[in-house]
Design an enzyme around this catalytic site. Sequence first.
Site, short mmCIF file in Angstrom:
data_model
loop_
_atom_site.label_atom_id
_atom_site.label_comp_id
_atom_site.label_asym_id
_atom_site.label_seq_id
_atom_site.Cartn_x
_atom_site.Cartn_y
_atom_site.Cartn_z
N GLN A 138 0.83 -1.20 0.00
CA GLN A 138 0.00 0.00 0.00
C GLN A 138 0.86 1.26 0.00
O GLN A 138 2.06 1.22 0.29
CB GLN A 138 -0.92 0.02 1.22
CG GLN A 138 -0.20 -0.07 2.55
CD GLN A 138 -1.17 -0.31 3.69
OE1 GLN A 138 -1.59 0.64 4.35
NE2 GLN A 138 -1.54 -1.57 3.92
N ARG A 145 -4.04 0.55 -2.48
CA ARG A 145 -3.44 -0.79 -2.39
C ARG A 145 -2.72 -1.17 -3.68
O ARG A 145 -3.12 -0.76 -4.76
CB ARG A 145 -4.51 -1.82 -2.03
CG ARG A 145 -5.05 -1.62 -0.62
CD ARG A 145 -6.14 -2.61 -0.24
NE ARG A 145 -6.53 -2.41 1.15
CZ ARG A 145 -7.40 -1.49 1.56
NH1 ARG A 145 -8.00 -0.73 0.66
NH2 ARG A 145 -7.69 -1.36 2.84
#
Length: 427
Positions: A98, A300
Amino acid sequence: MFVGITNTPRDYAWGSHLAIASLLGTPPSGKPEAELWLGAHPGSPAVITDPSAVGGARHLAEWIAAEPERALGEARAAEGRLPFLLKLLAAAGPLSLQAHPSTDRARAGFDLENEAGLALDAPDRNYKDPFHKPELILALSDRFEALCGFRPADSVQRIVDELRALDATMDEPEPEPLDDLERHLAGTDGLRDTVDWLLRDGRGEDTGEVAWLVERVVALAGQAAFLAGGSAEIEFPAELATVESLAAAYPGDPGIVISLLLNRVSLRRGEVLYLPAGNIHAYLSGLGVELMAASDNVLRGGLTPKHIDVDELLEVLDFTPTPVPYLSPASSSTPGVTVYQPDVPDFRLVHIEADAAADGSAGSGVPMRQVALAGPAIAICTAGGFLVAGATSSVALKRGGAVYITPDEGTVTFAGAGEVFLATTPA
């Protein structure tokens, strides 16, 4: 004013069942205990242990909304929010890859998604609020394992060279997937092109070349482990072992290959990483204290079944290769008080340690540590116990206990022995 707070750990599947409970001396819940949030973030605001002391407010966010000047101090009352979030994080397995946006990117993305009518809880929403989310992590376990930031090009090339050497030792060599990887890495913007290719072509029904590459890299990591067992020398054993562990948790995920493009770091207890906007990272295992700006904006980049917006991620990521982003403590003249101050106005972390046998204060045998507050603060005791006193009041703080401190307490004294982590705003 000192306000006792508590919370229930978030039970994310990757969390440890015992680490947070063992640290704080609390009974384990029997579920994963991944993160204990101490702050006013609406996702899990800290619970106030004595609501009658704050006009009946049940949690910190409710009290701040009702009495911002009392809770935050006059200087921050107009903002109406606590700018940081303190967590205990206990990972028994890897989190998703992320990155977090800058303030400008977060504000623009939040406004655009609002204009598009996306609900705040929509699974394909990127921006839950208009704030950035830089963060730091301090290791509490003997080792805290992580991936963070892109490694230099020569290091990436040495990993590819090792994969090729491993491929040559296989009964049936298959160099073609590695040819595809090198072809993307060799472009004018190699890291960006490679991440784009891996994520865009590696998810969905027709994964083609990427699926073959992921499968082959995992097989080569297994070959490395086999050869190492026979005393062969492997240049990147931690990186290839990480490939195997990620494949076990997220089989077939393109993030497995992306992990080889990133710095692999093993923090020792007390070491700190600082992850600014755009830094791609993933925590792999370990227990730590995490402090961040109070935001829920996460882009993400693999190792997850959740939504990945490849276009937005590519805009947010900083592809500049960087060394491991360790954060050194700021200079301090106070023994037993260590301050970690990144280059953001949202937070600083203060680590307070005292040993009665080693450093009695003023001949009393009771160590004392002092911290000057410039804004609101949250303290959690992870060992021992302290009498905590400020300008207007005091409170006893024992292992497992946490307290919110209003800015009017000024310079706060910790008298006792043990360990406390205090989150507050910079001077």
